[in-house]
Design a protein around this motif. Sequence first.
Motif, PDB file in Angstrom:
ATOM      1  N   ARG A 290       0.831  -1.205   0.000  1.00  0.00           N
ATOM      2  CA  ARG A 290       0.000   0.000   0.000  1.00  0.00           C
ATOM      3  C   ARG A 290       0.866   1.257   0.000  1.00  0.00           C
ATOM      4  O   ARG A 290       0.592   2.225  -0.698  1.00  0.00           O
ATOM      5  N   MET A 294       1.659   1.545  -4.026  1.00  0.00           N
ATOM      6  CA  MET A 294       0.463   2.337  -4.293  1.00  0.00           C
ATOM      7  C   MET A 294       0.590   3.780  -3.780  1.00  0.00           C
ATOM      8  O   MET A 294      -0.316   4.579  -3.970  1.00  0.00           O
ATOM      9  N   GLY A 300      -2.785  12.916  -2.367  1.00  0.00           N
ATOM     10  CA  GLY A 300      -3.400  12.808  -3.683  1.00  0.00           C
ATOM     11  C   GLY A 300      -3.493  11.401  -4.237  1.00  0.00           C
ATOM     12  O   GLY A 300      -3.997  11.195  -5.336  1.00  0.00           O
ATOM     13  N   MET A 301      -2.998  10.400  -3.504  1.00  0.00           N
ATOM     14  CA  MET A 301      -3.106   9.036  -3.996  1.00  0.00           C
ATOM     15  C   MET A 301      -4.388   8.413  -3.446  1.00  0.00           C
ATOM     16  O   MET A 301      -4.779   8.669  -2.315  1.00  0.00           O
ATOM     17  N   ASP A 302      -5.015   7.559  -4.251  1.00  0.00           N
ATOM     18  CA  ASP A 302      -6.323   7.036  -3.863  1.00  0.00           C
ATOM     19  C   ASP A 302      -6.269   5.895  -2.844  1.00  0.00           C
ATOM     20  O   ASP A 302      -7.224   5.650  -2.128  1.00  0.00           O
ATOM     21  N   THR A 303      -5.155   5.164  -2.823  1.00  0.00           N
ATOM     22  CA  THR A 303      -5.103   3.976  -1.961  1.00  0.00           C
ATOM     23  C   THR A 303      -4.949   4.371  -0.498  1.00  0.00           C
ATOM     24  O   THR A 303      -4.060   5.145  -0.164  1.00  0.00           O
ATOM     25  N   PRO A 304      -5.812   3.856   0.361  1.00  0.00           N
ATOM     26  CA  PRO A 304      -5.680   4.174   1.788  1.00  0.00           C
ATOM     27  C   PRO A 304      -4.725   3.216   2.503  1.00  0.00           C
ATOM     28  O   PRO A 304      -4.377   2.163   1.972  1.00  0.00           O
ATOM     29  N   VAL A 305      -4.288   3.591   3.683  1.00  0.00           N
ATOM     30  CA  VAL A 305      -3.495   2.686   4.521  1.00  0.00           C
ATOM     31  C   VAL A 305      -3.878   2.974   5.966  1.00  0.00           C
ATOM     32  O   VAL A 305      -4.259   4.088   6.309  1.00  0.00           O
ATOM     33  N   MET A 306      -3.820   1.933   6.809  1.00  0.00           N
ATOM     34  CA  MET A 306      -4.126   2.110   8.229  1.00  0.00           C
ATOM     35  C   MET A 306      -3.024   2.950   8.866  1.00  0.00           C
ATOM     36  O   MET A 306      -1.851   2.579   8.788  1.00  0.00           O
ATOM     37  N   ARG A 307      -3.403   4.046   9.481  1.00  0.00           N
ATOM     38  CA  ARG A 307      -2.411   4.834  10.199  1.00  0.00           C
ATOM     39  C   ARG A 307      -2.630   4.618  11.683  1.00  0.00           C
ATOM     40  O   ARG A 307      -3.265   5.417  12.347  1.00  0.00           O
TER      41      ARG A 307
END
Lengths: 492, 277
Positions: A290, A294, A300-307
């Motif tokens: 991710r 990604m 501006g990138m569409d892919t999310p990640v758990m923060r």
Amino acid sequence: MDNRADYLKAERSAEWREALRKTMKNKERTAQLRVHMPEAPAQERARSYVEVNSGLTAPIAMKEASRCIDCPDPTCISGCPVNINIPKFVKNIERGEFLEAARTLKETNALPAVCGRVCPQEKQCEANCFYTIKLNAEPVAIGYLERFAADYEQNSGAISIPEVAPANGMKIAVVGSGPAGLAFAGDMAKLGYEVHILEALHEIGGVLKYGIPEFRLPNKMVDVEIESLRKMGVQFETNFIVGKTATIDDLREEGFKGFFVSSGAGLPRFMNIPGENLVGILSSNEYLTRVNLMGASRQGMDTPVMRGKRVAVIGGGNTAMDSVRTALRLGAEKATIIYRRSLEEMPARVEEVKHAQEEGVEFLTLNNPIEYLGDDKGKVKQIRLQKMELGEPDASGRRSPQPVEGSEYLIDADTVVVSVGVSPNPLIPQSLPDLKVSRWGTIEVDPETLQSSIPDIFAGGDIVRGGATVILAMGDGRKAAAGMHQHLQNAR
Amino acid sequence: MNKVVSKRQFSENVVGLDIEAPRIAKARKAGHFVMVRVDEKGERIPLTISSADVQRGTITLVIQKVGVTSRKLTALEPGDMVHDLVGPLGHATEVKKYGTVLCCGGGVGVAPLLPIVEAMKAAGNRVISVIAARNKELVILEDQIRAHSDEVLVMTDDGSYGRKGLITEGMESIIEREKIDQAVIIGPGIMMKFASLTTKKHNIPSIASLNTIMVDGTGMCGACRVTVGGKTRFVCVDGPEFDAHEVDFDEMLSRLNGYKDEEQKADQEYSCQVDKK
Ligand SMILES: Cc1cc2nc3c(=O)[nH]c(=O)nc-3n(C[C@H](O)[C@H](O)[C@H](O)COP(=O)(O)OP(=O)(O)OC[C@H]3O[C@@H](n4cnc5c(N)ncnc54)[C@H](O)[C@@H]3O)c2cc1C
Ligand SMILES: Cc1cc2nc3c(=O)[nH]c(=O)nc-3n(C[C@H](O)[C@H](O)[C@H](O)COP(=O)(O)OP(=O)(O)OC[C@H]3O[C@@H](n4cnc5c(N)ncnc54)[C@H](O)[C@@H]3O)c2cc1C
Ligand code: SF4
Ligand code: SF4
Ligand code: FES
């Protein structure tokens, strides 16, 4: 092997080497202390993606190179899986011929800028340096010097593109674009083959791109190498899954005469303990993909990640270190490594463990998760850990961890990254029922030629070794190129 | 890069795109999906191949707007490019002669159902399709489903079209009437959960096609994992179809919501951008 020894001897007696050796007494050489790699300050870098190691300057590199005593029997070379002529490249640095040093590296290593950064030197070349084995002192910083020479070449704009033999009209396919595939492609292109690299993902580079983070290996280092291959005529096709988009049989029909399978060990392992499928628990592959592939951490990138605020990473390898340090960079307040053995047994590169410690990662060694507990929404909240102790050494000499009865306790975590190893990618074996694979799903090959049980298919890298290293994958790529070339010449 | 060659608007939120992908068109079978990355900043999302035209070298995707990526996709026009498209992925549906097959599709699930209906019919089955949507506007592909079914029952939640009621009610009415040998269930997670409970009650073997979150779609990340029969399976490589009665739908539903906050935020930001234009 005699040839090799003779060659090394001949190179060593080159006039300039003889002269250089005389410029300084060995005593003076060995009296110098090993350089320290300049690093971005731990507090700053732990929150950014700048490369942690900033590289040696030319004067410092030359000074470090002067430590090497240009041994008559350079034991360091035996520790390098691709047998780089280490004293030759180091001595070229000492005399200021940096491009020549880079050329020396490239005689046997297709990706020196990468290996200089990610090789476990302390277990390979540097472990076998004269300083380590005879002087009980810190070894020549071979890895740093390798990186220096390779970077110098990249920055000079004078990258040497190897000569390519006239086209021989034969089309070869490479399955997967990790280090094994790239190294193979380079050698085959040099021999005049028309090489097509087919890659399942939308990026070239394999683990170098989707796994290893930018703060350790900037993507542009890899892109430069890819560009060189392109200039040599290698063709790349992304979004192409061999076995799905087209089968090996389809490709044979399209005229491909040989196949090199370097599809890696991409399959993440889980521990199969209760609660492992809760929301917030993910594999290091998912986490790193991710962020690295990604771009989830970038605006501006569409892919999310758990923060996560409290991130726990299970495991002690390079992948675990990369994940836990990524967690810090994503803003974790607390990032913890949970590992069932002790610090000494960690398979990660020593430097990565040190960097993680400096950046504030907490290490819970001799601890093992046995269960995850979630909240009412199914999101992970706590980990049940069990303390471990090291038992008697087993057959392999490793002391295996034993659970301590009644030692279970809970810690809080809102994100858990499971990083306990990978298995071979099953896509190719599944699509080729005749291909011989081991019990572990790795492809079986002839150790010398890397030919598989199907004559036009060769294989190397992690798909043959299970999770291994960049340099071993690359070495395999080169070996397989020699093997396939031989095979195709004989078949003519 | 793959070119969009034609577009069809099925309803306000559901669009069909024919996209150039000659290799995939040739290799695909019913049940396969592709991973799509719409532009350089895009995420990779899975979409079922609804149909394909080998001559033209195109595949058809039917996409429902739910978030950023699906909205970017539905906004594409013929001539536009999709940045990345890879497949076909997953296991193909096991198509054979079962006897009577009940095909149940909810919402946009009717799109992935279509190739299966087609293949089941071609394999000599009696095919009864139940397609359901919240209201008349959301019923898609009815004609295409009809063309390959022996009978079609349309259900809407509000009764604005077909019969009023949930899909399970429609299924019950058919199960009561005749013997069903196999059921296929595709739709939103919650619909699949209840449709599976219905067929389980009547001991009808059923497959469900799961729509988990995916990243790579090739078995590399584990984002798509679900529990089936007590074991963890990866939907992208082990599925997407599984024995519906063995799937832990509750776990699947909670995992689907894992990124909800991030997704909603991204969706709002995207809306703002679009509004500004
Ligand atoms: C996070 C992480 C950190 C690491 N750190 C280090 C380190 O510091 N030092 C070190 O030496 N090693 C490290 N390693 C290990 C090292 O990266 C691997 O050993 C090496 O990359 C293996 O190379 P490969 O060419 O065999 O495969 P990979 O690099 O895995 O590449 C395989 C490629 O094949 C593609 N592929 C798979 N199946 C198909 C198909 N059917 N068709 C087309 N393409 C396909 C994949 O998408 C992938 O791009 C690390 C690994 C990870 C995951
Ligand atoms: C094998 C497979 C086949 C699929 N085939 C189709 C298809 O043919 N047509 C189609 O329209 N969709 C299909 N889907 C679902 C589609 O992938 C998702 O709708 C898409 O990923 C949403 O992306 P987004 O960026 O638009 O929305 P996001 O911003 O990612 O999500 C918006 C909302 O949708 C929910 N959501 C996210 N992913 C999914 C999902 N996989 N399923 C259901 N809800 C989800 C989230 O909880 C969130 O509330 C398929 C999924 C799978 C796994
Ligand atoms: S390739 Fe790796 S092992 Fe070989 S010399 Fe370079 S750093 Fe050492
Ligand atoms: S063993 Fe050490 S000192 Fe000797 S040649 Fe190799 S790097 Fe130099
Ligand atoms: S989507 Fe990554 S493993 Fe299935």
